[in-house]
Design a protein around this motif. Sequence first.
Motif, PDB file in Angstrom:
ATOM      1  N   THR A  39       1.489   6.909  -6.695  1.00 44.13           N
ATOM      2  CA  THR A  39       0.353   7.765  -7.053  1.00 44.13           C
ATOM      3  C   THR A  39       0.699   9.228  -6.828  1.00 44.13           C
TER       4      THR A  39
ATOM      5  N   ILE B  70       0.820  -1.200   0.000  1.00 47.18           N
ATOM      6  CA  ILE B  70       0.000   0.000   0.000  1.00 47.18           C
ATOM      7  C   ILE B  70       0.859   1.258   0.000  1.00 47.18           C
TER       8      ILE B  70
ATOM      9  N   TYR C  57       2.139   1.843  -3.566  1.00 48.91           N
ATOM     10  CA  TYR C  57       1.091   2.380  -4.433  1.00 48.91           C
ATOM     11  C   TYR C  57       0.800   3.853  -4.119  1.00 48.91           C
ATOM     12  N   MET C  58       0.768   4.191  -2.840  1.00 47.42           N
ATOM     13  CA  MET C  58       0.507   5.576  -2.462  1.00 47.42           C
ATOM     14  C   MET C  58       1.644   6.494  -2.903  1.00 47.42           C
TER      15      MET C  58
END
Length: 310
Positions: A133, A126, A129-130
Amino acid sequence: MTTYIVKRFFIMIITVLVIATLTFFLMKGIPGSPFNQDRGTSEAVQANLEAHFGLDQPWYVQYGVYLKSIATFDFGPSIKNPDQTVNDLLGRGFPISFELGIVTVLVALVSGITLGIIAALKHNGIVDYMAMTLAVLGISIPNFVLATLVIQQFAVNWQILPAATWSSPMHMVLPVIALATGPMAIIARLTRSSMLEVLTQDYIKMARAKGLTPFKIVVKHALKNAMLPVVTILGTLLAGILTGTFVIEKIFAIPGMGKYFVDSINNRDYPVIMGTTVFYSSILVFMLFLVDVAYTLLDPRIKLAKKGGE
């Protein structure tokens, strides 16, 4: 090493000369005169002003004077502000632009490298991905758009940060955010991809087998090699940051070189335009040279040839 430095020095001189020449002829190619905007000025007065600043001379005479000004680093007086020289404007505005640029580079490097390392260590998680992004958003949003967004949010809506001028460290926060976000995102993505590749190498597996802590493995063994792609693009990023400060300085009303450069374009102030262009070009070319040298120091596999620097 000495041969390589001497060769690159001459290449830098030629590069700056080419940039200066292109700038001169581009400015000469624009129709009109800096004094055409003064509607109350008669043709006789305009002719006298052009003669005073040497604009009535043939192009090759003006070009020779221009090259002399570069060699002596004396760009003469500003056309629109004849009581001030270009050197005075550079001396007053460049330290502020330099301070903003240096802080932006440091913030972009530290945050980008940290974000890239964390994303690599938490690969496909996670946090990864953060982080990616955030990096995509940072690359996608132009700095002048981000500048208006942070002004609206932090200065207008929340009123927690000042939006303009340059009188305290707090005035630096929003311009640095606007300038550093894009480079930070690029550095983070490069650091992540490079770290993922380095962490699969045999010497990293050996370090893990020896029982070294993840911190020592990353800092002592992996980070140096992972930084090579970052160093490669560092020159380009520095160029983007320094030239990007011109627009950001205008938006935030920062009294740096951006204010004088943008105003000189609007006023057709030839000495300021050409002097600023040559000055910044020289700095950027020198930074690219430092990047090349740093690249060879980071990777011992890259050797400078003894003959001709090839």
